[in-house]
Motif scaffolding. Structure first.
Motif, PDB file in Angstrom:
ATOM      1  N   THR A   1      99.534  26.689  46.454  1.00 42.60           N
ATOM      2  CA  THR A   1      98.450  26.815  45.478  1.00 42.60           C
ATOM      3  C   THR A   1      97.989  25.284  44.933  1.00 42.60           C
ATOM      4  OG1 THR A   1      98.794  28.981  45.113  1.00 42.60           O
ATOM      5  CG2 THR A   1      97.334  27.735  43.648  1.00 42.60           C
ATOM      6  N   MET A   2      99.161  24.492  44.605  1.00 43.56           N
ATOM      7  CA  MET A   2      98.711  23.156  43.970  1.00 43.56           C
ATOM      8  C   MET A   2      98.249  22.299  45.168  1.00 43.56           C
ATOM      9  SD  MET A   2     102.333  22.465  42.108  1.00 43.56           S
ATOM     10  CE  MET A   2     102.109  20.668  42.125  1.00 43.56           C
ATOM     11  N   GLY A   3      99.057  22.580  46.521  1.00 40.90           N
ATOM     12  CA  GLY A   3      98.577  21.960  47.745  1.00 40.90           C
ATOM     13  C   GLY A   3      97.056  21.862  48.078  1.00 40.90           C
ATOM     14  N   ILE A   4      96.706  23.133  47.890  1.00 34.62           N
ATOM     15  CA  ILE A   4      95.126  23.547  48.332  1.00 34.62           C
ATOM     16  C   ILE A   4      94.406  22.817  47.309  1.00 34.62           C
ATOM     17  CG2 ILE A   4      95.679  25.363  49.769  1.00 34.62           C
ATOM     18  CD1 ILE A   4      94.544  27.316  47.566  1.00 34.62           C
ATOM     19  N   GLY A   5      94.619  23.070  46.112  1.00 37.11           N
ATOM     20  CA  GLY A   5      93.872  22.462  45.019  1.00 37.11           C
ATOM     21  C   GLY A   5      93.533  20.887  45.178  1.00 37.11           C
TER      22      GLY A   5
ATOM     23  N   ILE B   1      82.214  19.973  51.162  1.00 34.21           N
ATOM     24  CA  ILE B   1      82.993  21.114  50.728  1.00 34.21           C
ATOM     25  C   ILE B   1      83.812  21.626  51.897  1.00 34.21           C
ATOM     26  CG2 ILE B   1      83.104  23.524  49.845  1.00 34.21           C
ATOM     27  CD1 ILE B   1      80.574  22.559  47.936  1.00 34.21           C
ATOM     28  N   LEU B   2      83.042  21.843  52.960  1.00 31.90           N
ATOM     29  CA  LEU B   2      83.939  22.309  54.226  1.00 31.90           C
ATOM     30  C   LEU B   2      85.023  21.452  54.729  1.00 31.90           C
ATOM     31  CD1 LEU B   2      80.532  23.612  56.236  1.00 31.90           C
ATOM     32  CD2 LEU B   2      82.344  24.836  55.075  1.00 31.90           C
ATOM     33  N   LEU B   3      84.708  19.886  54.632  1.00 37.35           N
ATOM     34  CA  LEU B   3      85.703  19.255  54.674  1.00 37.35           C
ATOM     35  C   LEU B   3      86.766  19.310  53.819  1.00 37.35           C
ATOM     36  CD1 LEU B   3      86.186  16.854  56.975  1.00 37.35           C
ATOM     37  CD2 LEU B   3      85.333  15.230  55.215  1.00 37.35           C
ATOM     38  N   GLY B   4      86.557  19.576  52.628  1.00 33.89           N
ATOM     39  CA  GLY B   4      87.731  19.574  51.747  1.00 33.89           C
ATOM     40  C   GLY B   4      88.555  21.007  52.013  1.00 33.89           C
ATOM     41  N   THR B   5      87.863  21.959  52.677  1.00 38.59           N
ATOM     42  CA  THR B   5      88.501  23.388  52.843  1.00 38.59           C
ATOM     43  C   THR B   5      89.288  23.181  53.917  1.00 38.59           C
ATOM     44  OG1 THR B   5      86.635  24.536  51.908  1.00 38.59           O
ATOM     45  CG2 THR B   5      88.077  25.662  53.260  1.00 38.59           C
ATOM     46  N   VAL B   6      88.705  22.412  54.883  1.00 41.82           N
ATOM     47  CA  VAL B   6      89.612  22.061  56.381  1.00 41.82           C
ATOM     48  C   VAL B   6      90.931  21.267  55.780  1.00 41.82           C
ATOM     49  CG1 VAL B   6      89.771  20.509  58.315  1.00 41.82           C
ATOM     50  CG2 VAL B   6      87.871  22.111  58.004  1.00 41.82           C
ATOM     51  N   THR B   7      90.730  20.194  55.002  1.00 48.18           N
ATOM     52  CA  THR B   7      91.883  19.380  54.324  1.00 48.18           C
ATOM     53  C   THR B   7      93.120  20.134  53.963  1.00 48.18           C
ATOM     54  OG1 THR B   7      90.424  17.717  54.133  1.00 48.18           O
ATOM     55  CG2 THR B   7      92.748  17.364  53.322  1.00 48.18           C
ATOM     56  N   ALA B   8      92.406  21.419  53.018  1.00 48.85           N
ATOM     57  CA  ALA B   8      93.347  21.784  52.403  1.00 48.85           C
ATOM     58  C   ALA B   8      94.032  23.236  53.051  1.00 48.85           C
ATOM     59  CB  ALA B   8      92.459  22.818  51.155  1.00 48.85           C
ATOM     60  N   CYS B   9      93.223  23.737  53.993  1.00 46.75           N
ATOM     61  CA  CYS B   9      93.802  25.018  54.535  1.00 46.75           C
ATOM     62  C   CYS B   9      94.597  24.779  56.041  1.00 46.75           C
ATOM     63  CB  CYS B   9      92.411  25.935  54.708  1.00 46.75           C
ATOM     64  SG  CYS B   9      91.936  26.511  53.167  1.00 46.75           S
ATOM     65  N   PHE B  10      93.964  24.030  56.807  1.00 48.90           N
ATOM     66  CA  PHE B  10      94.460  23.620  58.033  1.00 48.90           C
ATOM     67  C   PHE B  10      95.890  23.245  58.330  1.00 48.90           C
ATOM     68  CE2 PHE B  10      90.285  25.156  58.880  1.00 48.90           C
ATOM     69  CZ  PHE B  10      90.377  25.757  60.102  1.00 48.90           C
ATOM     70  N   GLY B  11      96.591  22.814  57.487  1.00 46.27           N
ATOM     71  CA  GLY B  11      98.044  22.553  57.566  1.00 46.27           C
ATOM     72  C   GLY B  11      98.643  23.776  57.583  1.00 46.27           C
ATOM     73  N   GLY B  12      98.184  24.526  56.550  1.00 48.70           N
ATOM     74  CA  GLY B  12      98.834  26.112  56.595  1.00 48.70           C
ATOM     75  C   GLY B  12      98.508  26.849  57.720  1.00 48.70           C
ATOM     76  N   VAL B  13      97.235  26.639  58.387  1.00 47.40           N
ATOM     77  CA  VAL B  13      96.978  27.255  59.724  1.00 47.40           C
ATOM     78  C   VAL B  13      97.942  26.695  60.741  1.00 47.40           C
ATOM     79  CG1 VAL B  13      95.384  27.508  61.422  1.00 47.40           C
ATOM     80  CG2 VAL B  13      94.739  27.753  59.082  1.00 47.40           C
ATOM     81  N   ILE B  14      98.296  25.684  60.842  1.00 51.66           N
ATOM     82  CA  ILE B  14      99.158  25.333  61.902  1.00 51.66           C
ATOM     83  C   ILE B  14     100.839  25.670  61.613  1.00 51.66           C
ATOM     84  CG2 ILE B  14     100.295  23.051  63.018  1.00 51.66           C
ATOM     85  CD1 ILE B  14      97.688  21.731  62.073  1.00 51.66           C
ATOM     86  N   ARG B  15     100.921  25.458  60.380  1.00 54.44           N
ATOM     87  CA  ARG B  15     102.119  26.128  59.907  1.00 54.44           C
ATOM     88  C   ARG B  15     102.534  27.655  60.342  1.00 54.44           C
ATOM     89  NH1 ARG B  15     102.001  26.843  53.713  1.00 54.44           N
ATOM     90  NH2 ARG B  15     100.905  28.730  54.692  1.00 54.44           N
TER      91      ARG B  15
END
Length: 200
Positions: free
Chosen positions: A94-98, A119-133
């Motif tokens: 959660t800290m990471g996505i924030g 905003i979309l770019l921020g969401t990609v930055t926050a979430c897609f490391g987790g998607v790959i994980r």
């Protein structure tokens, strides 16, 4: 200065999250390193590719790799202590996505992108490391489940521009954005908030 500090904190938080996930999956050392790295820098890598910022950040600044490696070692060493904290994985994620939502928004603003795109770019930055994980760990990425994950990033992005419009200082904007995303995410988990699921 604050921006750089937040970037380091976000990288550490996601590296811890990735390392703990890999340990739970009983991966070997190489597997742990890969999962931790893609969690920490995967979203930023995709962001940089989307905006044409190449070579991507961790190829230009090796300190990111050093931070990830050091975090992996420390997390493995203290894994039993961290494992006792049942919410540790959630908190670090959660800290990471924030933090990474904020970083993605700022990267978009620096090249003059529209606020919605930022905003979309921020969401990609926050979430897609987790998607790959999650994909590498043979799990359905959490962002695609009904559990609220990307939504706090989008709301937090809206709050960023609202607070900016109100004329607050940059540091206040940063902190309000991050705290808003973390708070929404934790409340969503605590109160079992979810988006509707379409059924056949």
């Amino acid at each position: 200065m604050l921006f750089s500090v937040l970037d380091i904190i976000g990288t550490i938080a996601f590296a811890i999250s990735g390392t703990l996930t890999a340990i739970e999956k009983r991966f070997d050392i190489f597997g742990i390193a890969i999962i931790a790295a893609v969690t920490a820098i995967g979203g930023g890598t995709l962001r940089d590719m989307l905006i044409g910022n190449t070579p991507v950040m961790w190829l230009q600044h090796l300190e990111y790799l050093y931070i990830v490696i050091a975090t992996i070692i420390v997390t493995i060493f203290f894994r039993k202590s961290l494992n006792k904290l049942r919410t540790s994985l959630l908190l670090f994620d959660t800290m990471g996505i924030g933090i990474f939502t904020l970083i993605g928004i700022q990267k978009g603003l620096l090249i003059g992108l529209h606020p919605i795109v930022c905003i979309l770019l921020g969401t990609v930055t926050a979430c897609f490391g987790g998607v790959i994980r999650d994909t590498l760990c043979n799990e359905v990425p959490i962002i695609f489940k009904k559990e609220i994950y990307a939504t706090p990033c989008i709301i937090g992005g809206g709050i960023f521009f609202l607070v900016q419009y109100m004329g607050f200082t940059q540091n206040i904007i940063y902190l309000v954005t991050i705290i808003s995303i973390i708070t929404i995410r934790l409340f969503a988990v605590r109160l079992h908030w979810s988006l509707p699921v379409v059924k056949l």
